[in-house]
Design a protein around this motif. Structure first.
Motif, PDB file in Angstrom:
ATOM      1  N   SER B  30      19.558  62.783  40.636  1.00 48.15           N
ATOM      2  CA  SER B  30      19.341  62.036  42.151  1.00 48.15           C
ATOM      3  C   SER B  30      19.606  63.314  43.112  1.00 48.15           C
ATOM      4  O   SER B  30      19.154  62.921  44.204  1.00 48.15           O
ATOM      5  N   ILE B  31      19.929  64.398  42.700  1.00 46.95           N
ATOM      6  CA  ILE B  31      19.860  65.564  43.772  1.00 46.95           C
ATOM      7  C   ILE B  31      18.477  66.186  44.086  1.00 46.95           C
ATOM      8  O   ILE B  31      17.608  66.304  43.164  1.00 46.95           O
ATOM      9  N   ARG B  32      18.263  66.474  45.284  1.00 44.88           N
ATOM     10  CA  ARG B  32      16.966  66.755  45.630  1.00 44.88           C
ATOM     11  C   ARG B  32      16.607  68.110  46.231  1.00 44.88           C
ATOM     12  O   ARG B  32      15.739  68.793  45.963  1.00 44.88           O
ATOM     13  N   ASN B  33      17.791  68.347  46.805  1.00 41.96           N
ATOM     14  CA  ASN B  33      17.584  69.890  47.594  1.00 41.96           C
ATOM     15  C   ASN B  33      17.543  70.801  46.574  1.00 41.96           C
ATOM     16  O   ASN B  33      18.486  71.193  45.581  1.00 41.96           O
ATOM     17  N   ALA B  34      16.446  71.754  46.516  1.00 46.76           N
ATOM     18  CA  ALA B  34      16.186  72.880  45.343  1.00 46.76           C
ATOM     19  C   ALA B  34      17.424  73.507  45.478  1.00 46.76           C
ATOM     20  O   ALA B  34      17.853  74.176  44.245  1.00 46.76           O
ATOM     21  N   PRO B  60      13.175  73.518  51.657  1.00 48.02           N
ATOM     22  CA  PRO B  60      12.829  73.840  52.962  1.00 48.02           C
ATOM     23  C   PRO B  60      12.022  74.823  53.134  1.00 48.02           C
ATOM     24  O   PRO B  60      11.929  76.010  52.212  1.00 48.02           O
ATOM     25  N   ARG B  61      11.907  75.013  54.327  1.00 46.30           N
ATOM     26  CA  ARG B  61      11.163  76.367  55.115  1.00 46.30           C
ATOM     27  C   ARG B  61      11.799  77.633  54.648  1.00 46.30           C
ATOM     28  O   ARG B  61      10.865  78.439  54.472  1.00 46.30           O
ATOM     29  N   GLU B  86       9.180  63.366  39.903  1.00 51.99           N
ATOM     30  CA  GLU B  86       8.290  62.353  40.488  1.00 51.99           C
ATOM     31  C   GLU B  86       7.992  62.496  42.043  1.00 51.99           C
ATOM     32  O   GLU B  86       7.015  62.147  42.558  1.00 51.99           O
ATOM     33  N   GLU B  87       9.038  63.562  42.758  1.00 57.57           N
ATOM     34  CA  GLU B  87       8.585  63.802  43.919  1.00 57.57           C
ATOM     35  C   GLU B  87       8.823  65.150  44.415  1.00 57.57           C
ATOM     36  O   GLU B  87       9.577  65.991  43.840  1.00 57.57           O
ATOM     37  N   LEU B  88       7.748  65.846  45.140  1.00 62.41           N
ATOM     38  CA  LEU B  88       7.744  67.255  45.209  1.00 62.41           C
ATOM     39  C   LEU B  88       7.588  67.477  46.810  1.00 62.41           C
ATOM     40  O   LEU B  88       6.318  67.075  47.276  1.00 62.41           O
ATOM     41  N   ILE B  89       8.579  68.169  47.444  1.00 56.10           N
ATOM     42  CA  ILE B  89       8.386  68.370  48.911  1.00 56.10           C
ATOM     43  C   ILE B  89       8.371  69.650  49.032  1.00 56.10           C
ATOM     44  O   ILE B  89       9.479  70.544  48.833  1.00 56.10           O
ATOM     45  N   LEU B 113       3.942  63.537  46.716  1.00 60.96           N
ATOM     46  CA  LEU B 113       3.724  65.083  47.260  1.00 60.96           C
ATOM     47  C   LEU B 113       3.685  65.131  48.743  1.00 60.96           C
ATOM     48  O   LEU B 113       3.004  64.447  49.483  1.00 60.96           O
ATOM     49  N   GLU B 114       4.461  66.138  49.221  1.00 56.91           N
ATOM     50  CA  GLU B 114       4.333  66.411  50.825  1.00 56.91           C
ATOM     51  C   GLU B 114       4.349  68.054  50.800  1.00 56.91           C
ATOM     52  O   GLU B 114       5.211  68.706  50.206  1.00 56.91           O
ATOM     53  N   LEU B 115       3.365  68.372  51.507  1.00 56.89           N
ATOM     54  CA  LEU B 115       3.130  69.925  51.509  1.00 56.89           C
ATOM     55  C   LEU B 115       2.926  70.475  52.972  1.00 56.89           C
ATOM     56  O   LEU B 115       2.247  69.670  53.662  1.00 56.89           O
ATOM     57  N   ARG B 116       3.639  71.601  53.362  1.00 52.73           N
ATOM     58  CA  ARG B 116       2.999  72.023  54.710  1.00 52.73           C
ATOM     59  C   ARG B 116       2.087  73.086  54.142  1.00 52.73           C
ATOM     60  O   ARG B 116       2.248  74.275  53.849  1.00 52.73           O
ATOM     61  N   MET B 117       0.989  72.678  54.702  1.00 57.42           N
ATOM     62  CA  MET B 117      -0.280  73.562  54.375  1.00 57.42           C
ATOM     63  C   MET B 117      -0.442  74.602  55.431  1.00 57.42           C
ATOM     64  O   MET B 117      -0.811  75.848  54.949  1.00 57.42           O
TER      65      MET B 117
END
Lengths: 163, 431
Positions: B30-34, B60-61, B86-89, B113-117
């Motif tokens: 359940s940990i998300r931060n890369a 993150p950026r 399941e989720e990629l940001i 999926l969330e991407l900073r294009m």
């Protein structure tokens, strides 16, 4: 005897649970139903006066589990989501690591899904922003990598160590 | 019921070691931060294995302060070592080729999926060259997609995303056909947000399952919008001059604003389920205002912040509105926020005609009025007094006078009148 309790019976039925250290806890049917495991067990036995033995859960942990379930059953339609969240946060705020782990094991065993999620989230929060050494200390974990493995793993994650 | 190992007996060995694998995995997944995921993989063998099952990764950026190929490599290594993501940001810079690799690897499990294009400044890749956006088609099971900074120069080569229920694009430069085709590939959408959308002139949206829609068009506010969405409940639009809501719908919340241009025409059908309505902008044609107000008969919460009316470019005040007619045709009105022009319209010579004791505003509880001009002060005071007198449920009447246009002496006089009014009535508040 082995019938699914109907609604009136459900309202009157009290479920008895016995902890590892032989303490008996009595809870309302609705509270016990928060646990998928207990729900399945009671579907077989019906409402019974015999205490259900929970061989692996101490009375201290069982008391906490019951506290959580009782609050959530009562809060279901009466208390705002925000207040419930605050209560949950207060419950875990100063909980020590050992209690957290025992609780998560109990919650997983009893299949109380939102309690498991709460425990996971709390543990994840405690993992945030820590170094490898700190994590090993907090969670009492031994480093069992060989020196080569350790080097490789650290190299792969160099960016995360802030070197 | 199976028996797990007795924890107390091995207290000294360390609790963590005794936890069943499944629990450890569940906990760590359940940990998300890369960064945290990477650190956890260094703790011990068991944790390293558990991190393979991580369900969500967020980059993150500032994953790497360096160039694009460095952060690319980092994300690559982490994403490609997961088994059921399941989720990629991804907020850090990345290349199209890498994106293709990540999405191909996770295609069976990826849902979000969330991407900073951030490719608004990108050069055209060329007619036969796939663009970064095209690669998203490699993730056919997506349920939600959020993109930041997109340049839709050519039609995205997408197959329909049949599971996609949420699409959010923030900062998009697109021409009409490209936008239309993008939406064509999302037939099951329930939530759509296009914010900071630049370049669209005529926008056509036809989505059978759409429930929430937020549109914000950047520019001079001259966009034409056609929307057919029978399940629409919440609709917010900024920057359109013509708005056509076709067919049946059961809108509960509607917000129409135009900060840069003029709202010329609104076709909305019957708004009989509408509970909340917000109308904002510098100028709306009277036809548009009237259409919306006439249809929204059941509205409970109303915000009217329109400064001027007028069918040409000339900015004109609202025509006179009769108070009795207005409140009688909106009987459920509970909260009313009214600015300048509307209040002025309710305070004209004949606005209070037919006002008698039988008139009441049964649901009105709170009303907030911003007065912009001190002209016609006496009439305005009468209107305020009438509102208090006939609003039996009225708990609060707020009068905002702080932004009044400067006609010093008349403004002061008006303020004094309001002050005296406040002293007579306990529900009046002045800001």
């Amino acid at each position: 005897m082995a019938e699914l309790p109907n609604t009136t019976m459900a309202n009157e039925c009290k479920v008895k649970l016995k902890s590892k250290d032989d303490k008996i806890f009595e809870v309302e049917y609705a509270v016990a139903m928060q646990s998928q495991t207990l729900k399945n067990a009671l579907a077989h036995t019906g409402c019974t006066d015999t205490a259900l033995p929970l061989h692996d859960i101490s009375s201290q942990i069982l008391a906490k589990v019951i506290e959580y379930c009782e609050y959530h059953v009562n809060a279901a339609n009466t208390i705002s989501e925000k207040d419930v969240k605050t209560w949950d946060e207060e419950l875990v705020k100063h909980m020590d690591q050992d209690t957290l782990f025992r609780l998560i094991v109990a919650a997983k065993y009893l299949e109380i899904h939102n309690l498991v999620d709460l425990m996971c989230k709390t543990i994840a929060d405690r993992i945030k922003d820590k170094s490898v050494e700190e994590l090993r200390e907090i969670f009492h974990v031994q480093n069992d990598f060989t020196p080569e493995e350790e080097e490789q793993v650290r190299r792969e994650t160099k960016w995360a160590h802030g070197e | 019921m199976a028996q797990a190992m007795d924890i107390d007996d091995v207290y000294l060995a360390g609790i963590m070691e005794v936890l069943p694998d499944a629990v450890v995995q569940y906990m760590l997944s359940s940990i998300r931060n890369a960064r945290d995921v990477a650190i956890c993989a260094c703790v011990c063998q068991r944790w390293r294995e558990a991190m393979v099952h991580v369900r969500s990764l967020y980059f993150p950026r500032t994953v790497c302060d360096e160039k694009i190929n460095q952060s690319d490599a980092v994300v690559n290594r982490m994403v490609l070592s997961t088994s059921s993501l399941e989720e990629l940001i991804v907020y850090c810079p990345f290349s199209g080729k890498s994106l293709l690799a990540w999405l191909s690897h996770t295609s069976k499990t990826l849902k979000h999926l969330e991407l900073r294009m951030d490719n608004l400044g990108e050069k055209n890749p060329g007619p036969n060259c796939p663009s970064t956006l095209d690669y998203i088609a490699s993730s056919p099971h997506l349920e939600s997609l959020k993109l930041w900074g997109v340049s839709l120069k050519q039609l995205p080569a997408w197959n329909p995303f049949i599971k996609l229920h949420t699409l959010e694009v923030v900062g998009v430069r697109a021409q009409d056909t490209a936008l239309y085709n993008m939406l064509l590939a999302c037939p099951m959408l329930k939530n759509l947000a296009l914010l900071g959308c630049d370049g669209a002139k005529v926008v056509d949206i036809e989505l059978k399952h759409l429930e929430q829609c937020r549109l914000d068009f950047y520019g001079i506010g001259d966009c034409f919008l056609n929307i057919t969405a029978p399940k629409l409940q919440v609709f917010e639009i900024q920057g359109a001059a013509w708005i056509r809501l076709r067919g049946d719908h059961s809108l509960r919340q509607l917000s129409i604003a135009n900060n840069a241009g003029k709202v010329s025409k609104v076709e909305c059908g019957r708004l009989s389920d509408l509970e909340s309505l917000s109308m904002r902008g510098v100028q709306w044609s009277w036809d548009a205002i009237d259409t919306v107000l006439q249809s929204a008969t059941e509205v409970k919460n109303l915000v009217m912040k329109i400064e001027f009316s007028g069918d040409t470019d000339r900015l004109l005040p609202f025509p006179e509105i009769n108070l009795v007619d207005f409140f009688t045709s909106h009987p459920r009105l509970t909260n009313f926020e009214v600015h300048g022009a509307m209040f002025a319209a309710l305070s004209q010579k004949n606005s209070l005609l037919r006002l008698d004791d039988s008139f009441s505003m049964p649901c009105l509880e709170e009303i907030s009025i911003t007065v912009r001009s001190p002209l016609n002060a006496d009439q305005k005071m009468t209107t305020l007094e009438s509102l208090v007198k006939h609003g039996r449920q009225l708990r609060r009447l707020t009068v905002r006078v702080s932004q009044m246009k400067n006609c010093q002496e008349t403004a002061d006089k008006f303020f004094e009148k309001v002050l005296r009014f406040k002293q007579r009535s306990h529900i009046v508040i002045i800001e």
